[in-house]
Design a protein around this motif. Structure first.
Motif, short mmCIF file in Angstrom:
data_model
loop_
_atom_site.label_atom_id
_atom_site.label_comp_id
_atom_site.label_asym_id
_atom_site.label_seq_id
_atom_site.Cartn_x
_atom_site.Cartn_y
_atom_site.Cartn_z
N ALA A 37 -43.72 -30.73 -12.46
CA ALA A 37 -43.62 -29.20 -13.07
C ALA A 37 -42.40 -28.83 -13.62
CB ALA A 37 -44.40 -28.26 -12.04
N GLY A 38 -41.90 -28.35 -14.34
CA GLY A 38 -41.40 -27.63 -14.84
C GLY A 38 -41.14 -26.88 -15.45
N VAL A 39 -40.12 -26.09 -16.00
CA VAL A 39 -39.41 -25.26 -17.65
C VAL A 39 -38.78 -25.76 -17.96
CG1 VAL A 39 -39.05 -22.67 -17.69
CG2 VAL A 39 -40.38 -23.20 -15.41
N TYR A 40 -38.39 -25.91 -19.33
CA TYR A 40 -37.56 -26.41 -20.27
C TYR A 40 -37.73 -25.57 -21.59
CZ TYR A 40 -36.42 -29.76 -24.17
OH TYR A 40 -36.20 -29.70 -25.48
N LYS A 41 -36.47 -25.11 -21.90
CA LYS A 41 -35.90 -23.82 -23.03
C LYS A 41 -35.29 -24.49 -24.24
CE LYS A 41 -33.37 -19.75 -24.22
NZ LYS A 41 -33.06 -18.64 -23.74
N GLU A 42 -36.07 -24.38 -25.72
CA GLU A 42 -35.76 -24.93 -26.94
C GLU A 42 -35.32 -23.79 -27.61
OE1 GLU A 42 -38.17 -27.18 -29.34
OE2 GLU A 42 -36.95 -29.05 -28.24
N LEU A 58 -46.67 -24.36 -10.44
CA LEU A 58 -46.08 -23.84 -11.42
C LEU A 58 -46.69 -22.26 -11.68
CD1 LEU A 58 -43.48 -23.81 -11.94
CD2 LEU A 58 -44.46 -24.56 -14.34
N LEU A 59 -46.43 -21.01 -11.25
CA LEU A 59 -46.19 -19.84 -10.78
C LEU A 59 -45.17 -19.72 -11.88
CD1 LEU A 59 -46.96 -19.95 -6.84
CD2 LEU A 59 -49.06 -20.61 -8.59
N TYR A 60 -46.41 -18.17 -12.53
CA TYR A 60 -45.34 -18.05 -13.23
C TYR A 60 -45.69 -16.45 -13.74
CZ TYR A 60 -48.91 -18.50 -16.54
OH TYR A 60 -49.65 -18.85 -17.11
N CYS A 61 -45.05 -15.33 -14.62
CA CYS A 61 -45.12 -14.56 -14.83
C CYS A 61 -44.06 -13.57 -15.42
CB CYS A 61 -46.04 -13.53 -13.56
SG CYS A 61 -44.22 -12.87 -12.23
N THR A 62 -44.83 -12.49 -16.55
CA THR A 62 -44.07 -11.34 -17.44
C THR A 62 -43.52 -10.53 -17.17
OG1 THR A 62 -45.68 -11.48 -18.37
CG2 THR A 62 -44.21 -13.31 -19.09
N HIS A 63 -42.83 -9.97 -16.71
CA HIS A 63 -42.18 -8.19 -16.52
C HIS A 63 -41.43 -7.87 -17.63
CE1 HIS A 63 -41.94 -4.38 -14.19
NE2 HIS A 63 -41.13 -4.88 -13.97
N ARG A 66 -39.88 -10.30 -19.86
CA ARG A 66 -38.84 -11.77 -19.36
C ARG A 66 -39.84 -12.71 -18.49
NH1 ARG A 66 -34.21 -9.53 -15.09
NH2 ARG A 66 -34.32 -11.72 -14.98
N LEU A 67 -39.38 -13.80 -18.88
CA LEU A 67 -40.31 -14.60 -17.86
C LEU A 67 -39.56 -15.47 -16.43
CD1 LEU A 67 -43.01 -16.97 -18.32
CD2 LEU A 67 -41.08 -18.48 -18.94
N PHE A 68 -40.65 -15.07 -15.47
CA PHE A 68 -40.21 -15.93 -14.16
C PHE A 68 -40.72 -16.91 -13.78
CE2 PHE A 68 -39.88 -11.63 -14.29
CZ PHE A 68 -38.02 -11.06 -14.50
N ALA A 69 -40.14 -18.16 -13.33
CA ALA A 69 -41.02 -19.37 -12.68
C ALA A 69 -40.78 -19.69 -11.42
CB ALA A 69 -41.55 -20.41 -14.10
N ALA A 70 -41.94 -20.17 -10.80
CA ALA A 70 -41.30 -20.90 -9.48
C ALA A 70 -42.34 -21.85 -8.83
CB ALA A 70 -40.61 -20.22 -8.39
N PRO A 71 -41.81 -23.14 -8.50
CA PRO A 71 -42.83 -23.45 -7.13
C PRO A 71 -43.76 -22.95 -6.85
CG PRO A 71 -40.32 -24.50 -6.98
CD PRO A 71 -40.28 -23.31 -7.83
N SER A 72 -44.00 -21.73 -5.70
CA SER A 72 -43.81 -21.39 -4.86
C SER A 72 -44.63 -20.17 -4.36
CB SER A 72 -43.30 -21.91 -3.35
OG SER A 72 -42.25 -21.20 -3.42
#
Length: 160
Positions: A37-42, A58-63, A66-72
């Protein structure tokens, strides 16, 4: 240098994965065996992706844009600056099926990147663009009409 964070099993070649991301040909992720799983910024875009079966979470949310992501879930909850709202549907599916359906979790604001899925966030619009690059499912059965194959195919179609 790529702006990349990746979580992976030992059998995933990180150099090969980096080459694929640099090429922009996301379909080539199908060729990677293993879980990742990954997060890539371009530029102004952020891409979330995971292996074709969705084994590596890969879990994620926005607030507040802002984007937040983590593997758990534990790591994500430690990172986000707000208290997420419990999701009755997410809790019920976890109790009933032992897993979540689609991208749901036990919290309304937190989602899961599905297997073989690419999620693109654009920093100026925050729109989600979902693309599936999953390979066709193959089964070891010698008979395409066996009950196992038909049930498995029905299940796969329901979750896709």
């Amino acid at each position: 240098m790529l702006n990349l964070t990746i979580w992976r099993s030992n059998d995933v070649d990180s150099d090969h994965l980096t080459d694929i991301l640099a090429s922009g040909d996301w379909r080539r992720l199908n060729d990677i065996d293993g879980f990742f799983a990954g997060v890539y910024k371009e530029n102004q875009d952020i891409f979330l992706f995971c292996d074709r079966l969705g084994i590596y979470p890969l879990l994620y949310c926005t607030h507040n844009d802002r984007l937040f992501a983590a593997p758990s879930m534990a790591e994500l909850l430690d990172t986000i600056p707000f208290e997420p709202t419990p999701s009755i549907e997410g809790v019920l599916s976890l109790f009933l099926f032992g897993h979540h359906v689609a991208d749901e979790t036990i919290f309304k604001e937190i989602h899961r990147c599905e297997g073989g899925q690419l999620i693109k966030y654009s920093l100026d619009t925050w729109e989600i663009c979902r693309a599936k690059w999953r390979k066709p499912h193959t089964y070891r059965s010698t008979s395409e009409n066996s009950i196992e194959v038909r049930l498995t195919e029905s299940f796969v179609q329901c979750i896709e």
